[in-house]
Each structure stands twice: as C-alpha cells, then as structure tokens.
Design a protein around this motif. Structure first.
Motif, PDB file in Angstrom:
ATOM      1  N   TRP A 105       0.841  -1.137  -0.279  1.00 40.92           N
ATOM      2  CA  TRP A 105      -0.175  -0.064  -0.469  1.00 40.92           C
ATOM      3  C   TRP A 105       1.297   1.216  -0.092  1.00 40.92           C
ATOM      4  CZ3 TRP A 105      -4.399   0.978  -0.762  1.00 40.92           C
ATOM      5  CH2 TRP A 105      -5.353   2.169  -0.351  1.00 40.92           C
ATOM      6  N   LEU A 108       2.371   1.388  -2.942  1.00 39.88           N
ATOM      7  CA  LEU A 108       1.506   1.907  -3.936  1.00 39.88           C
ATOM      8  C   LEU A 108       1.279   3.888  -4.090  1.00 39.88           C
ATOM      9  CD1 LEU A 108      -0.953  -0.551  -4.355  1.00 39.88           C
ATOM     10  CD2 LEU A 108       0.396   0.097  -6.484  1.00 39.88           C
ATOM     11  N   PRO A 403      -2.292   7.901  -8.307  1.00 41.49           N
ATOM     12  CA  PRO A 403      -1.771   6.460  -8.165  1.00 41.49           C
ATOM     13  C   PRO A 403      -0.456   6.719  -8.734  1.00 41.49           C
ATOM     14  CG  PRO A 403      -3.791   5.763  -8.479  1.00 41.49           C
ATOM     15  CD  PRO A 403      -3.763   7.326  -8.862  1.00 41.49           C
ATOM     16  N   VAL A 415       6.726  -0.008  -9.011  1.00 46.13           N
ATOM     17  CA  VAL A 415       4.805   0.627  -9.611  1.00 46.13           C
ATOM     18  C   VAL A 415       5.076   0.733 -10.979  1.00 46.13           C
ATOM     19  CG1 VAL A 415       2.946   1.813  -8.827  1.00 46.13           C
ATOM     20  CG2 VAL A 415       4.125   1.202  -6.850  1.00 46.13           C
ATOM     21  N   GLU A 419       0.180   0.270 -10.720  1.00 49.17           N
ATOM     22  CA  GLU A 419       0.060  -1.072 -10.094  1.00 49.17           C
ATOM     23  C   GLU A 419       1.310  -1.778  -9.353  1.00 49.17           C
ATOM     24  OE1 GLU A 419      -2.579  -4.428 -12.377  1.00 49.17           O
ATOM     25  OE2 GLU A 419      -3.499  -3.081 -12.231  1.00 49.17           O
ATOM     26  N   LEU A 420       1.426  -2.643  -8.558  1.00 48.81           N
ATOM     27  CA  LEU A 420       2.654  -3.071  -8.563  1.00 48.81           C
ATOM     28  C   LEU A 420       3.562  -4.212  -9.165  1.00 48.81           C
ATOM     29  CD1 LEU A 420       2.119  -3.744  -4.449  1.00 48.81           C
ATOM     30  CD2 LEU A 420       4.098  -2.223  -5.003  1.00 48.81           C
ATOM     31  N   GLN A 425      -0.252  -7.772  -7.116  1.00 46.39           N
ATOM     32  CA  GLN A 425      -0.871  -6.912  -5.992  1.00 46.39           C
ATOM     33  C   GLN A 425      -2.158  -7.048  -5.021  1.00 46.39           C
ATOM     34  OE1 GLN A 425      -1.497  -2.073  -7.484  1.00 46.39           O
ATOM     35  NE2 GLN A 425      -3.570  -2.086  -6.893  1.00 46.39           N
TER      36      GLN A 425
END
Length: 452
Positions: A105, A108, A403, A415, A419-420, A425
């Motif tokens: 988290w 992100l 993001p 990232v 998105e990871l 994710q």
C-alpha cells in the motif's frame, strides 16, 4: 532515461521540462531540455508527469494492518488498552501478511523507504522481526525496522498488560541479535535496523538507557514515541517529575542519531532542545487526528531548525492512510492551526522526502534528485483533470495524490501504471485480509473479544 518530465529535485530549482538519467541504482545526470543521446538506454516518456524523489515513511507499525477498524472512537490510552490483548495473539504469519499489505500500500502511494516500529513480541510466536523484513524484500522497498521493546507492564506501573512485555535482559539480547543479523550500513542498503523502546509509559529508564548505549555501540539509530498526548504529559509528570522531552534529555536520548514519533505537545523550550541537539521528529497527522491527540507544531519546529519527516503511523490508528496523502494532511493541519502561510506545497514535499531521509540518517543517499544519489524516483501523473492546476507540485500536494505512474527503487521498477510489479497486487491485499482474520481467530481462542 526519463525524459520530457517536470523535475522537482527538492534541493534545487525545478525543471519544467527535462530528463533524469539512471545507471544501475544511481542517478548520474539530470537537466533541462531534451534528453541527450544514450545508446542502449531504456527511454521513459514522462510527458504529463511530475518526477519527485521517492517518499520516505519515518514511523509505522506494520503489524497493525491486521487490526484496522477497531477501537474507532478511543483516545490513545483507551485504544492501546483495548488492543494490547488482541496484539498479544499475533504470530509471524500475521506479521508477514500485514507487512506485505502495508508495504505494498505504501509503495502504491510513492513510498520507496519505510521505517517500522515493532515493539511487541509475545513469546513462542516465531521470528516476528524477520517476518517484516522478508515482506519488505518481496515488495522491493527499502526498510528501516526498529527493534522495539516494552519491559514495564501494569505490575510495574506501566500501561501494557504484563503478558506483552519482556524482561530487560531478553530485550537487550534480542535487540543486539537483530542488529547483527539484519543491519546493512552500506550506501545502497535495503535494510537498516534501529533500536526502539516503545514509550515512557511502557519502557523503564533502565531499558531506555541500555538501549541508547547498545545503539551507539553498534552505530545504529534510536527511535521512540514522545509527547503524543496530554495523558503522556500527565504520566511523565506524575511518575518522573518532568515532561517527556526533559525526561528524554535526562536519559541521554537527545541527539542527531535520534528521531521521535509524534512530538505533538512540545513547549517552546522542548523545540529549542530538539533543534540544538539535532533530534528529529516524525509527524503523523492522520493518526494524531484519528486519536484526537492534537496538531503538532510542525511549522514552528521547522522554522527553528528541527528536522521533521512524515509517517503514516500504525495502520490501526490511521486506517488505509497513503504516505502521499500525509503531505496534504500536514499542509492542511498546519494551516488550520497557524494560517495559510504556515506550510507550502514544496515544504510538505520536503517533509515527505528529504526530511524523512534525514530522520533515517540517509540524506546523502535519498530524499532528493541529484547525481550520485540512489535512483529512488516517483513519476506522478499530473495531466488529465489535474492539468487544470498549472503548478504540478500544488496538484500533487493540495489535491488527492494520484496513483504513481512509476516507482523506482534503486532503478528497479516496483510500481508501474498504478500497479505493483514486484508481487501480485491482489495477493498482497489478500495477505493483509488473511492476517486480520488470523489475528482475530488467535485472539478469540485466547478468550479475547474482538469488536470495533
């Protein structure tokens, strides 16, 4: 080669349209205008993006991801008394899942380096400290865990129940072993360990002084909670005959190798002592607001020379708080208290980057975009709706942070596209939910009723 990007280096003039060149894990060049030729380089078009240093989180309790949403309307002391019995049931599996979700988290939200203050070690529950480190390795962020401790339970006048505290000798042995096993002092280190007795109401004077001596003998940093609430002030006055910062000074806990969490309730003299000794502060505005602790005097601390970084604090006292969002919270809290000139967008960005790097003793490596520093870089999309704000730093800090388009840690992609990329994710999120379910089950097996 990142090109066509607005660069906010933090330590120098901004570049409205420029480039950043990375080789290996270092920034080797940045400048204005078109990117120079770089045969064989991977070229990244940063059009519509703002480049900043990676954000640095200087206070957290990752295990608390598994206990979010509990004691929703409590003060700090009420919240702790409610949750200590729940946390006493945690094991390494809970910590690993909570840390994976918590660090994912954070990544992100543009965080590339995070501290973690883990101070509760129930017996026979596995290697809780190593579990967090393993999660950080998988997510791919730099990690600064503090091996915390408590030795002053209720029977000795402390706040926590005796079941969650350790004996002094146990603490010192385990802390030394944690430093020896995991601390890496190298320039590009991914893990550095600090020493972190929990607080004046849960750690004895003997533990505090022994911890300081151990940390300084091993060349690592010191961290604890200080001056978070008025209850703590009253506790310190009643038990020690002095306020928290004076007590820390008496114990040898002021200095450039120390950073405190919170420092909400400081006198003018307290601020002067922190400034004179180089002692840092981790400001956690959302947690302070959630628990009704108050608003730290951040703008005054900065004006008088105290280094301040940002922290999201434990997830159970600031649910789902992104580190990027704490820039906005810090700015708004200071302006609510002192007026619109109290904190600028660029000062808030500095708190989240270079201020954090200074707290962790890594200002030579992290916290700004400069040749020779580590390539911890975040690209924030400031086009589309955000393009109505002509100043991209204002768009990032004043508005809800978007993001990130790209997060690099040492040049490695963690990232991309919001998105990871280092782990699944969905799997990281699911691990946090599973950690919550497991913690609740383990607590209820011990007869602890878990509710909000």
């Amino acid at each position: 080669m990142i090109e066509n990007v607005h660069v906010a280096p933090v330590t120098g003039p901004e570049i409205p349209s420029g480039y950043i060149r990375i080789e290996g894990d270092r920034i080797v060049a940045l400048g204005a205008g078109p990117a120079p030729a770089a045969p064989g380089a991977t070229r990244i078009d940063g059009s519509g993006c703002l480049a900043t240093p990676g954000l640095v989180n200087t206070h957290h309790h990752l295990y608390q991801w598994a206990s979010q949403g509990l004691a929703q309307d409590a003060t700090l002391f009420q919240w702790l008394v409610s949750l200590y019995p729940v946390w006493a049931a945690m094991d390494a599996e809970v910590v690993k899942g909570a840390a994976a979700a918590g660090l994912g988290w954070l990544a992100l939200s543009g965080c590339t380096t995070s501290s973690d203050h883990h101070y509760l070690f129930p017996k026979g529950r596995g290697d809780l400290f190593a579990a967090g480190i393993e999660a950080a390795r998988e997510i791919g962020v730099r990690f600064h865990p503090a091996r915390g401790s408590m030795d002053m339970g209720e029977s000795k006048g402390g706040l926590p129940p005796d079941v969650v505290v350790e004996e002094l000798d146990e603490v010192m042995t385990a802390t030394a072993e944690a430093v020896d096993a995991h601390h890496d002092p190298s320039f590009s280190s991914m893990v550095r360990v600090a020493v972190g007795p929990c607080s004046p109401f849960s750690a004895s004077a003997e533990l505090m002084t022994a911890s300081a001596a151990l940390a300084r003998s091993k060349g690592v940093r010191l961290h604890t909670h200080i001056a978070e609430t008025l209850d703590e002030d009253e506790h310190c006055l009643e038990r020690f005959g002095m306020r928290p910062v004076d007590y820390m000074e008496k114990l040898g806990w002021l200095g450039p190798d120390v950073w405190f969490a919170h420092t909400v309730h400081l006198s003018d003299a307290d601020i002067g002592k922190l400034a004179a000794t180089g002692t840092g502060s981790a400001h956690c505005p959302s947690s302070n607001g959630r628990l009704g602790a108050g608003i730290a005097r951040v703008s005054e601390m900065m004006r008088r020379g105290v280094n301040v970084g940002l922290g999201v604090d434990g997830s159970a006292s600031s649910e789902l708080t992104p580190l990027a969002g704490e820039m906005r919270q810090a700015l708004l809290f200071q302006r609510a208290r002192y007026g619109p000139g109290a904190l600028t967008a660029r000062q808030a960005l500095e708190l989240a980057t270079l201020g954090g790097a200074r707290n962790l003793g890594r200002a030579d490596e992290l916290g700004s975009l400069e040749p020779g520093k580590l390539a911890d870089v975040v690209l924030w999309p400031v086009g589309s709706f955000a393009a109505a704000v002509a100043d991209p730093v204002c768009a990032l800090v004043f508005g809800p942070a978007p993001p990130p388009a790209l997060v690099l840690v040492g040049g490695r992609t963690v990232v991309a596209g919001g998105e990871l990329k280092t782990v699944s994710q969905d799997a990281a999120g699911s691990a946090g939910a599973a950690a919550h379910r497991r913690l609740v089950r383990l607590a209820e097996e011990r007869g602890v009723q878990v509710d909000s």
